[in-house]
Design a protein around this motif. Structure first.
Motif, PDB file in Angstrom:
ATOM      1  N   MET A  77       0.815  -1.220   0.000  1.00 22.68           N
ATOM      2  CA  MET A  77       0.000   0.000   0.000  1.00 22.68           C
ATOM      3  C   MET A  77       0.838   1.254   0.000  1.00 22.68           C
ATOM      4  O   MET A  77       0.408   2.298  -0.486  1.00 22.68           O
ATOM      5  CB  MET A  77      -0.912   0.018   1.224  1.00 22.68           C
ATOM      6  N   ILE A  78       2.043   1.181   0.592  1.00 21.08           N
ATOM      7  CA  ILE A  78       2.865   2.395   0.606  1.00 21.08           C
ATOM      8  C   ILE A  78       3.914   2.371  -0.494  1.00 21.08           C
ATOM      9  O   ILE A  78       4.728   3.272  -0.595  1.00 21.08           O
ATOM     10  CB  ILE A  78       3.552   2.613   1.962  1.00 21.08           C
ATOM     11  N   GLY A  79       3.892   1.325  -1.309  1.00 20.52           N
ATOM     12  CA  GLY A  79       4.815   1.285  -2.437  1.00 20.52           C
ATOM     13  C   GLY A  79       6.199   0.774  -2.088  1.00 20.52           C
ATOM     14  O   GLY A  79       7.177   1.182  -2.708  1.00 20.52           O
ATOM     15  N   ALA A  80       6.290  -0.114  -1.112  1.00 15.45           N
ATOM     16  CA  ALA A  80       7.603  -0.664  -0.754  1.00 15.45           C
ATOM     17  C   ALA A  80       7.692  -2.117  -1.190  1.00 15.45           C
ATOM     18  O   ALA A  80       6.691  -2.744  -1.510  1.00 15.45           O
ATOM     19  CB  ALA A  80       7.806  -0.560   0.751  1.00 15.45           C
ATOM     20  N   THR A 117       8.530   0.813   8.973  1.00 15.67           N
ATOM     21  CA  THR A 117       8.187   0.743   7.547  1.00 15.67           C
ATOM     22  C   THR A 117       7.394   1.960   7.110  1.00 15.67           C
ATOM     23  O   THR A 117       7.703   2.584   6.094  1.00 15.67           O
ATOM     24  CB  THR A 117       7.364  -0.527   7.272  1.00 15.67           C
ATOM     25  N   ILE A 118       6.361   2.294   7.883  1.00 14.40           N
ATOM     26  CA  ILE A 118       5.509   3.402   7.471  1.00 14.40           C
ATOM     27  C   ILE A 118       6.260   4.725   7.547  1.00 14.40           C
ATOM     28  O   ILE A 118       6.074   5.615   6.717  1.00 14.40           O
ATOM     29  CB  ILE A 118       4.226   3.425   8.327  1.00 14.40           C
ATOM     30  N   HIS A 119       7.154   4.851   8.516  1.00 13.55           N
ATOM     31  CA  HIS A 119       7.907   6.100   8.599  1.00 13.55           C
ATOM     32  C   HIS A 119       8.914   6.239   7.474  1.00 13.55           C
ATOM     33  O   HIS A 119       9.124   7.322   6.947  1.00 13.55           O
ATOM     34  CB  HIS A 119       8.642   6.167   9.938  1.00 13.55           C
ATOM     35  N   ARG A 120       9.581   5.130   7.135  1.00  8.34           N
ATOM     36  CA  ARG A 120      10.797   5.258   6.336  1.00  8.34           C
ATOM     37  C   ARG A 120      10.716   4.713   4.936  1.00  8.34           C
ATOM     38  O   ARG A 120      11.619   4.940   4.143  1.00  8.34           O
ATOM     39  CB  ARG A 120      11.931   4.499   7.045  1.00  8.34           C
ATOM     40  N   MET A 121       9.669   3.942   4.616  1.00  6.95           N
ATOM     41  CA  MET A 121       9.738   3.237   3.337  1.00  6.95           C
ATOM     42  C   MET A 121       8.606   3.585   2.388  1.00  6.95           C
ATOM     43  O   MET A 121       8.329   2.838   1.468  1.00  6.95           O
ATOM     44  CB  MET A 121       9.779   1.733   3.588  1.00  6.95           C
ATOM     45  N   ARG A 122       7.988   4.718   2.606  1.00 12.57           N
ATOM     46  CA  ARG A 122       6.931   5.103   1.678  1.00 12.57           C
ATOM     47  C   ARG A 122       7.542   5.489   0.339  1.00 12.57           C
ATOM     48  O   ARG A 122       8.608   6.107   0.282  1.00 12.57           O
ATOM     49  CB  ARG A 122       6.133   6.278   2.251  1.00 12.57           C
ATOM     50  N   ALA A 123       6.848   5.158  -0.718  1.00  7.85           N
ATOM     51  CA  ALA A 123       7.346   5.451  -2.069  1.00  7.85           C
ATOM     52  C   ALA A 123       7.367   6.962  -2.289  1.00  7.85           C
ATOM     53  O   ALA A 123       6.689   7.703  -1.580  1.00  7.85           O
ATOM     54  CB  ALA A 123       6.437   4.785  -3.083  1.00  7.85           C
ATOM     55  N   PHE A 152      -0.666  11.713   4.297  1.00  6.40           N
ATOM     56  CA  PHE A 152      -2.102  11.864   4.054  1.00  6.40           C
ATOM     57  C   PHE A 152      -2.530  11.333   2.699  1.00  6.40           C
ATOM     58  O   PHE A 152      -3.654  11.574   2.272  1.00  6.40           O
ATOM     59  CB  PHE A 152      -2.516  13.320   4.263  1.00  6.40           C
ATOM     60  N   ARG A 153      -1.625  10.645   2.020  1.00 10.33           N
ATOM     61  CA  ARG A 153      -2.065   9.927   0.822  1.00 10.33           C
ATOM     62  C   ARG A 153      -2.137   8.431   1.087  1.00 10.33           C
ATOM     63  O   ARG A 153      -2.528   7.664   0.228  1.00 10.33           O
ATOM     64  CB  ARG A 153      -1.077  10.178  -0.324  1.00 10.33           C
ATOM     65  N   MET A 154      -1.724   8.033   2.298  1.00 10.47           N
ATOM     66  CA  MET A 154      -1.755   6.606   2.626  1.00 10.47           C
ATOM     67  C   MET A 154      -3.184   6.148   2.776  1.00 10.47           C
ATOM     68  O   MET A 154      -4.027   6.896   3.260  1.00 10.47           O
ATOM     69  CB  MET A 154      -1.049   6.350   3.959  1.00 10.47           C
ATOM     70  N   PRO A 155      -3.470   4.904   2.439  1.00 10.02           N
ATOM     71  CA  PRO A 155      -4.801   4.375   2.753  1.00 10.02           C
ATOM     72  C   PRO A 155      -5.021   4.381   4.264  1.00 10.02           C
ATOM     73  O   PRO A 155      -4.074   4.263   5.044  1.00 10.02           O
ATOM     74  CB  PRO A 155      -4.735   2.928   2.233  1.00 10.02           C
ATOM     75  N   LEU A 156      -6.281   4.516   4.662  1.00  5.49           N
ATOM     76  CA  LEU A 156      -6.587   4.570   6.085  1.00  5.49           C
ATOM     77  C   LEU A 156      -6.237   3.274   6.794  1.00  5.49           C
ATOM     78  O   LEU A 156      -6.019   3.248   8.010  1.00  5.49           O
ATOM     79  CB  LEU A 156      -8.072   4.904   6.286  1.00  5.49           C
ATOM     80  N   PHE A 157      -6.156   2.179   6.030  1.00  9.36           N
ATOM     81  CA  PHE A 157      -5.728   0.908   6.608  1.00  9.36           C
ATOM     82  C   PHE A 157      -4.342   1.073   7.233  1.00  9.36           C
ATOM     83  O   PHE A 157      -4.061   0.526   8.305  1.00  9.36           O
ATOM     84  CB  PHE A 157      -5.696  -0.163   5.513  1.00  9.36           C
ATOM     85  N   CYS A 158      -3.472   1.829   6.578  1.00  9.23           N
ATOM     86  CA  CYS A 158      -2.128   2.037   7.118  1.00  9.23           C
ATOM     87  C   CYS A 158      -2.176   2.875   8.391  1.00  9.23           C
ATOM     88  O   CYS A 158      -1.473   2.593   9.359  1.00  9.23           O
ATOM     89  CB  CYS A 158      -1.233   2.716   6.083  1.00  9.23           C
ATOM     90  N   TRP A 159      -3.007   3.909   8.399  1.00 12.34           N
ATOM     91  CA  TRP A 159      -3.143   4.731   9.601  1.00 12.34           C
ATOM     92  C   TRP A 159      -3.600   3.889  10.792  1.00 12.34           C
ATOM     93  O   TRP A 159      -3.075   4.010  11.892  1.00 12.34           O
ATOM     94  CB  TRP A 159      -4.159   5.856   9.358  1.00 12.34           C
ATOM     95  N   SER A 160      -4.605   3.065  10.569  1.00 11.44           N
ATOM     96  CA  SER A 160      -5.128   2.252  11.673  1.00 11.44           C
ATOM     97  C   SER A 160      -4.072   1.293  12.201  1.00 11.44           C
ATOM     98  O   SER A 160      -3.906   1.145  13.404  1.00 11.44           O
ATOM     99  CB  SER A 160      -6.329   1.429  11.218  1.00 11.44           C
ATOM    100  N   ASN A 161      -3.359   0.644  11.282  1.00 12.65           N
ATOM    101  CA  ASN A 161      -2.337  -0.292  11.735  1.00 12.65           C
ATOM    102  C   ASN A 161      -1.194   0.434  12.412  1.00 12.65           C
ATOM    103  O   ASN A 161      -0.571  -0.104  13.332  1.00 12.65           O
ATOM    104  CB  ASN A 161      -1.832  -1.132  10.566  1.00 12.65           C
TER     105      ASN A 161
END
Lengths: 250, 352, 558
Positions: free
Chosen positions: C115-118, C193-199, C205-214
């Motif tokens: 989802m974050i492009g990693a 991962t979410i902090h450092r590996m987004r594409a 604020f472009r991440m899917p909300l699934f990522c925010w919840s996790n």
């Protein structure tokens, strides 16, 4: 996961800068920098969990010290401050050597790095040795919680040559909680040190093979973080257990 | 409450008779039920709202009717509405619940006290007059009753659903709950904190009697000695009267009239002498030394059961003078030194 | 499509020519060891899926046995000790071995990197270690079970668990300790991962909300679980050495254990529900063809729940003798933590407005979630209200409340997610009619099982009771009947999802025509997820972007 360089980078023209690819590069990271930053961040997060882990014990300690102040004061008098102070110095020195090791890795001085790692390990082992001696002393004085615990030194200090006011039996009973927390907290700390020393052996061997003197310093840096954290935990334990309020007010 | 009492009675009785609702058998029950109905109403309205929204939107915007979605960015007004209104409702719930909580846990001053000791797996109720009950509790209607409870082993919880009261019964300190029963009858007592093998057998019955019947019952069921009398016996047999004799040169403070008073401790602090304090002082005396006295009282931890402690507490509660203390002392050995270890120097160490 | 608009958005490739892509993460390597020593987050997710399903059915079997015993008021099926072991094992297995890892370790592991492009999570080896720790914890739990079981209740209340029971408490505590580290490492992995590996271009604020919840759940995992670990260590030490840290006769305080235990176990419930809420955001958006209403509000609500969730733990202890003042504070904070969940429910409801809604199985589960979680969450407000809690605590009302949020909420969200992402993970579609039937059966069975328990709770029936007064029987029978239906509802997916692995329709890249990076790659994905890391220049749930892409896309051959 193997260590070979994988060619999954973007092909035509999306590279903005030349990035160095080390043999230890993991293919799921785009750049070396990303890998290093992720590793470092991960270690900081892990240390945060360790703070929460020790935090429970610190909380219990604070609670009971507040409730059973006389027992805790008199019991902490039984801890060996000189040995504790020596241990503090040993641990700080080992931390200093670790920091030098990180520097050595960064400037790619392999022999200095190996020496520093060995010294860190040695001082760490020395710390554990002093601790073992302290624990042995507790064993001999019957201060290890459990069936052999004895409050005799606290209810009747004069008989042991201790210059302290005697405690009533019910308050003396609570010294067992002090010693339990002492063993739990320093024991947990010692477990972390033993694990750290184990990792140090492994890192020393790898450093000796030259794995960390060619630009790949992340494991040394991250382990340095861990070692310094263990150091800091001791810097909180030492004053709280050994130094504060060691006598009842006259 | 905004609802006519007749309607309320009707509703509650109908629900109760359908075995869907407990009886309202205490003065606090209607208050609890009022909050409950408010919360049910809130839930029904909330559910209704959500269900209606989902249903209506699903129907109106189903794909056959609405092939293309209109991207809506959001609406601060709507967001604010559904943040503030639920928050307001929840805060009302908080205030109402807090008020009810204090009503349930703050006993009136004239409440009669009954002791309850929970142990695996039974309830022992001890009335001050010496009536002892197991898994049963007789109380009069129309009078506030306070239960002072403690566990002998693990956590239990004393619950009378028809009175809407419940309190954890824990080892190591007293917890209290109070109620005023309204209707004679029998109601369930449950232990509601899992306490081991026979947790579900740790149940009983509270019998509410009219005041006359209650009087009759107290006369019939006493074991002869009231709790305080038992406590007096223990006070002598455990050697308490050796130091707490009430004479001028006594090694321990006089206990006559100490209950309910403000005591200054040796460490300077001030404390209110209540049941919990007395119990604690017997078990952990070195932390409860009265100002002006030496910390020489031995601990009785392990020497005395919770029942014994209750007897002693009752005795001290009712002690207005040291006359009888000195009387019992004279019939024993008067020159004994205060024991430094429990049991030493007394003639008997019988645990009651 | 021709003139009549279909009532489904499913868009499958032509089944006569479609095949599973030649190279994907499943067939990339062969052999058992390639699975057991993998670093591929997708394979690890599937390992987790198999193991948690296994433990779910064991926990479910205990639930069945509990309900079977409770058919009659007398304790006539098994002995009291055995019954106590039933509910203890049911709780331990369902909470620690199923609910906590369910969405994060399966769907989160699989989809957060994509989802974050990693290409993978930050620490693939630690991810594998997480699974092994989970398996060790699970095996130890089964060991405790086989050796005779534990009967402390999943809450390990002291001094019962430390001094009054001689069952395998230490084994069970160790098992949970180890499984806890599995959870910590998963959370750590997600955060880094979410902090450092987004594409490039993938902003927060472009991440899917699934990522925010996790992400929010991961913060809870990382900060809360260590406190549970130390609480369990203290229980084990108390049993082994008997030093009195929780023993009042030695000056210890059993309430200390309660504070330490609930400091984790309350955030734990948010660890369990937040990822489920993330799934619901994805599902509702996809099946209404709309961006989630108030994306920012929903994202911040997740964080708010995580934050507030740390400050309400003593609402599990209101009647235990905590001071009146602390009871007031915790009750107030509990009311505050309820608000972000309410916000989410309304945001989801309004996502439907002006959408284009279809009712495939994931959407049915999502609707079920919204209804049942609303009830469950609002009954939580009952319990947060001090005076009300006095009557309701420790009764079946609590049991009903947490089953509504956990089973009616979380488990439904998990099933929604499994069905939603099944085509992506396996390349196959599940059978739609059968799955809809299963969803309806589950919904009916669930309500029949747990609604009567609210009534039982108000009547005063205590929880963890082996026997009960006869006047409670009718409601208990209804509840057991519902449990039977519920069991059928859960067995069906096991069967048809297994069937679909071989016989299901080929799904193609994007059967739901959803946005999200995971739907722009093949099903099942490549081991490396992306051939080239995407550059993201569009918002989350951008259906206009998707439409444009679909128009310009050349349909590939084969």
């Amino acid at each position: 996961m193997d260590n070979t360089i994988a060619t999954t980078h973007a092909e035509a023209g999306h590279e903005e800068h030349e990035h160095i690819v080390l043999p230890q590069h993991r293919h799921h990271f785009e750049t070396e920098e990303q890998q290093r930053e992720a590793g470092s961040f991960g270690m900081w997060l892990f240390l945060l969990t360790e703070i929460m882990f020790f935090g429970g014990l610190f909380f219990a300690y604070l609670l009971y010290r507040n409730w059973y102040y006389p027992a805790f004061a008199v019991a902490s008098n039984q801890l060996n401050v000189p040995e504790g102070a020596v241990n503090t110095a040993i641990l700080i020195t080992s931390g200093f050597f670790m920091a030098l090791g990180v520097w050595a890795a960064e400037v790619r001085k392999k022999n200095v790095l190996v020496l520093m790692l060995v010294l860190t390990t040695l001082f760490g082992v020395a710390f554990l040795g002093v601790k073992a001696d302290e624990y042995h002393e507790k064993y001999e004085k019957h201060h290890i919680p459990g069936p052999n615990f004895s409050t005799a030194m606290f209810t009747n200090p004069a008989a042991y040559g201790i210059q302290e006011q005697p405690l009533a039996p019910d308050m003396a009973q609570h010294t067992e909680i002090f010693f339990f927390l002492y063993f739990a907290m320093t024991g947990m700390h010692a477990v972390h040190m033993i694990i750290g020393i184990g990792i140090l052996f492994w890192l020393t061997w790898r450093a000796h093979r030259g794995e960390f003197s060619a630009g790949y310093v992340a494991p040394i840096e991250n382990f340095g973080l861990y070692w310094h954290f263990v150091d800091i935990v001791w810097l909180f334990l030492f004053p709280l257990l050994y130094l504060i309020n060691r006598h009842l007010p006259k | 409450m905004g609802i006519s009492p007749v309607l309320w009675q009707f509703l509650v009785k109908w629900l109760h008779n359908s075995a869907l609702f407990p009886a309202e058998a205490s003065t606090i029950a209607p208050y609890t039920d009022a909050l409950y109905f408010f919360l049910i109403a809130m839930t029904v309205v909330g559910m209704f709202l959500v269900v209606v929204l989902v249903f209506v939107f699903s129907l109106k915007y189903r794909r056959e009717k609405s092939p293309v979605a209109t991207q809506v960015e959001g609406s601060t007004l709507l967001e604010a509405t559904w943040t503030i209104i639920p928050l307001a409702i929840f805060l009302v719930t908080f205030v109402w619940g807090a008020l009810l909580y204090f009503r349930i846990y703050d006993p009136p001053a004239n409440a009669m006290n009954i002791y309850v000791v929970g142990k695996q797996w039974m309830w022992k109720a001890e009335h001050p007059g010496g009536q002892h009950e197991i898994n049963a509790l007789h109380v009069p209607a129309g009078r506030p009753v306070q239960l002072t409870m403690i566990s002998q082993d693990v956590f239990h919880s004393f619950s009378i659903p028809d009175f809407r009261v419940k309190r954890e019964v824990i080892p190591g300190r007293y917890t209290t709950v109070w109620f005023q029963a309204t209707t004679p009858g029998s109601y369930h007592i449950f232990c509601t904190q899992y306490c081991g093998t026979q947790h579900s057998m740790m149940i009983g019955e509270v019998t509410v009697l009219t005041p006359e019947d209650y009087d009759k019952w107290t006369k019939q069921s006493t074991s002869g000695m009231s709790l305080a009398q038992n406590g007096e016996r223990l006070f002598a047999s455990m050697g308490c009267n050796a130091c707490h004799s009430g004479t001028a040169a006594a090694r321990g403070p006089s206990l006559a009239g100490v209950y309910g008073s403000r005591l200054t401790l040796a460490n300077g602090g001030q404390v209110l002498v209540n049941d919990a304090y007395l119990r604690d002082a017997i078990l952990n005396p070195s932390q409860h030394v009265t100002a002006g006295f030496a910390p020489i009282m031995p601990t009785y931890q392990g020497q005395i059961s919770e029942d014994g402690l209750i007897d002693l507490v009752e005795f001290i509660k009712n002690m207005q003078s040291n006359y009888r203390v000195q009387q019992t002392q004279m019939t024993g050995e008067t020159d004994q030194a205060a024991p430094t270890t429990p049991g030493e120097g007394t003639t008997e160490t019988v645990k009651p | 499509m021709s003139a009549p608009i279909s009532n489904t958005i499913v868009n499958l490739p032509d089944q006569s020519t479609a095949t599973i892509p030649k190279r994907n993460y499943i067939n990339n390597e062969h052999g058992l060891l390639s699975w057991l020593l993998t670093g591929d987050h997708k394979r690890i997710a599937m390992l987790y899926l198999i193991s948690i399903t296994f433990f779910f059915f064991i926990g479910g079997a205990f639930a069945g046995l509990i309900r079977l015993e409770l058919l009659t008021p007398q304790p006539d099926l098994v002995s009291s000790d055995t019954y106590n072991k039933f509910f203890t094992m049911h709780g331990i297995i369902m909470i620690f071995l199923f609910l906590v890892p369910s969405v994060p370790a399966t769907l989160g592991n699989f989809f957060i990197p994509i989802m974050i492009g990693a290409k993978d999570l930050a620490f693939p080896k630690i991810n594998l270690l997480s699974w092994y720790l989970y398996m060790i914890g699970g095996t130890l739990t089964l060991t405790a079970l086989v050796l005779g079981g534990v009967d402390t209740g999943w809450t390990f209340t002291t001094p019962l668990s430390t001094h009054y029971l001689n069952t395998h408490v230490i084994t069970a505590a160790t098992a949970i300790f180890i499984a806890g580290f599995s959870s910590i490492f998963t959370g750590l992995n997600f955060i880094v991962t979410i902090h450092r590996m987004r594409a490039p271009g993938m902003t927060w604020f472009r991440m899917p909300l699934f990522c925010w919840s996790n992400y929010a759940a991961s913060v809870l995992m990382v900060l809360g679980t260590p406190v549970l670990a130390i609480a369990l260590v203290l229980v084990a030490l108390e049993r082994l050495v008997g030093i009195g840290v929780f023993d009042p006769t030695k000056g210890g305080d059993p309430l200390l254990f309660q504070h330490l235990f609930w400091f984790y176990s309350h955030p734990a419930v948010y660890i369990m529900i937040l990822p489920g809420m993330g799934v619901i955001s994805e599902v509702i958006s996809t099946f209404s063809r709309k961006r989630v209403f108030g994306y920012t509000a929903v994202a911040f609500s997740s964080v708010a729940i995580a934050l507030f969730g740390f400050f309400v733990w003593a609402h599990h202890m209101f009647i235990m003798g905590v001071s009146n003042y602390s009871a007031l504070v915790f009750s107030l904070l509990t009311m505050l933590v309820a608000v972000p969940s309410a916000i989410k429910i309304f945001n989801w409801a309004f996502t439907l407005q002006k959408g284009s809604i279809t009712f495939e199985t994931p959407m049915l589960y999502a609707f079920g979630f919204m209804g049942l979680f609303t009830i469950g969450g609002l009954t939580g407000v009952f319990l947060g209200s001090l005076g009300m809690d006095i009557h309701l605590t420790e009764t079946y009302f609590i049991v009903a409340h947490f089953h509504f949020v956990m089973v009616g909420g979380m488990l439904m969200a998990f099933l929604a997610g499994i069905h939603f992402w099944w085509p992506k993970m396996t390349g196959r579609m599940y059978p739609e009619s059968l799955s809809k039937l299963a969803a309806v059966i589950t919904f009916i069975g669930f309500n029949l099982t747990f609604l009567p328990q609210f009534i039982l709770g108000y009547l005063g029936m205590p929880r963890r009771y082996h026997a009960y007064p006869p006047e409670f029987q009718v409601l208990n029978v209804l509840s057991t009947a519902g449990a039977t239906v519920l069991g059928v509802g859960y067995m069906l997916p096991l069967l048809y999802l297994g069937w679909s692995l071989k016989y299901g329709a080929i799904a193609g890249n994007n059967p739901w025509q959803a946005t999200g990076l995971e739907w722009q790659i093949q099903s099942p994905p490549l081991t490396e997820n992306f051939v080239t890391i995407p550059i993201v220049d569009y918002e989350a749930y951008d259906y206009e972007w998707l439409e444009k892409k679909q128009r310009e896309e050349v349909t590939t051959v084969g």
